[in-house]
Design a protein around this motif. Sequence first.
Motif, mmCIF file in Angstrom:
data_model
loop_
_atom_site.group_PDB
_atom_site.id
_atom_site.type_symbol
_atom_site.label_atom_id
_atom_site.label_comp_id
_atom_site.label_asym_id
_atom_site.label_seq_id
_atom_site.Cartn_x
_atom_site.Cartn_y
_atom_site.Cartn_z
ATOM 1 N N GLN A 1 -9.650 4.773 1.201
ATOM 2 C CA GLN A 1 -10.061 3.702 2.262
ATOM 3 C C GLN A 1 -8.797 2.769 2.108
ATOM 4 N N GLY A 2 -8.298 3.134 1.534
ATOM 5 C CA GLY A 2 -7.097 2.889 1.073
ATOM 6 C C GLY A 2 -5.319 3.656 2.283
ATOM 7 N N ARG A 3 -6.055 4.659 1.928
ATOM 8 C CA ARG A 3 -4.842 5.423 2.733
ATOM 9 C C ARG A 3 -5.064 6.374 3.857
ATOM 10 N N GLU A 4 -6.472 5.582 4.192
ATOM 11 C CA GLU A 4 -6.523 5.564 5.908
ATOM 12 C C GLU A 4 -6.525 4.462 6.580
ATOM 13 N N TYR A 5 -6.568 3.473 5.619
ATOM 14 C CA TYR A 5 -6.067 2.174 6.707
ATOM 15 C C TYR A 5 -4.464 2.222 6.568
ATOM 16 N N LEU A 6 -3.394 2.723 5.353
ATOM 17 C CA LEU A 6 -1.562 2.727 5.293
ATOM 18 C C LEU A 6 -1.500 4.133 6.331
ATOM 19 N N LEU B 1 0.773 -1.395 0.518
ATOM 20 C CA LEU B 1 -0.248 -0.197 0.044
ATOM 21 C C LEU B 1 0.773 1.327 0.033
ATOM 22 N N ALA B 2 1.837 1.546 0.860
ATOM 23 C CA ALA B 2 3.291 2.052 0.814
ATOM 24 C C ALA B 2 3.232 2.007 -0.969
ATOM 25 N N SER B 3 3.840 1.384 -1.513
ATOM 26 C CA SER B 3 4.269 1.932 -2.869
ATOM 27 C C SER B 3 3.205 2.203 -3.951
ATOM 28 N N LEU B 4 2.069 1.901 -3.919
ATOM 29 C CA LEU B 4 1.150 2.850 -3.905
ATOM 30 C C LEU B 4 0.809 4.072 -3.533
ATOM 31 N N ALA B 5 1.311 4.739 -2.522
ATOM 32 C CA ALA B 5 0.856 5.973 -2.073
ATOM 33 C C ALA B 5 1.732 6.673 -3.078
ATOM 34 N N GLY B 6 2.417 6.455 -3.545
ATOM 35 C CA GLY B 6 3.339 7.162 -4.681
ATOM 36 C C GLY B 6 3.000 7.054 -6.182
ATOM 37 N N ARG B 7 2.225 6.730 -6.549
ATOM 38 C CA ARG B 7 1.789 6.392 -7.652
ATOM 39 C C ARG B 7 0.890 5.189 -7.996
ATOM 40 N N PRO B 8 0.150 4.714 -8.893
ATOM 41 C CA PRO B 8 -0.941 3.259 -9.462
ATOM 42 C C PRO B 8 0.415 3.108 -10.368
ATOM 43 N N ALA B 9 0.234 1.417 -9.867
ATOM 44 C CA ALA B 9 1.229 0.574 -11.112
ATOM 45 C C ALA B 9 0.265 -0.845 -10.860
ATOM 46 N N ASP C 1 -8.836 0.771 -5.955
ATOM 47 C CA ASP C 1 -9.141 1.146 -7.641
ATOM 48 C C ASP C 1 -8.085 0.222 -8.331
ATOM 49 N N VAL C 2 -8.739 -0.071 -9.092
ATOM 50 C CA VAL C 2 -8.459 -0.979 -9.964
ATOM 51 C C VAL C 2 -8.855 -0.650 -11.702
ATOM 52 N N GLU C 3 -7.661 -0.027 -12.522
ATOM 53 C CA GLU C 3 -8.701 0.620 -13.611
ATOM 54 C C GLU C 3 -7.699 -0.363 -14.986
ATOM 55 N N LYS C 4 -8.105 -1.264 -15.965
ATOM 56 C CA LYS C 4 -7.603 -2.437 -16.924
ATOM 57 C C LYS C 4 -7.115 -0.958 -17.663
#
Length: 109
Positions: free
Chosen positions: A82-87, A18-26, A62-65
Amino acid sequence: MTRLMTEMLKGTLEGIVLASLAGRPAYGYEITAGLREQGFADIAEGTVYALLVRIEKRGLVDVEKVPSEKGPPRKVYSLNAQGREYLEEFWGAWSFLTERLEQLREGGE
């Protein structure tokens, strides 16, 4: 990687991803490659993909194809509110634990 390190990593990998996704989507492979570059060399792609499925089901991302030049579309994951709150909760727990562990290591209470 030692067995102890593997066990400790299991308990924190969700927060790490989650921390790695906080910077940018991947997408999954990108996440795994980034973690390996940061020293998590023994993390298996399958472990990361299984974790991504779990955090997606829990609504933390969130997921985007996105179309891929090589094969089927890629699922790109981005951290949502919600992910940011959890992080934030993860970092609070991490701070608490590291402070207490440091006290113990130094022989204090």
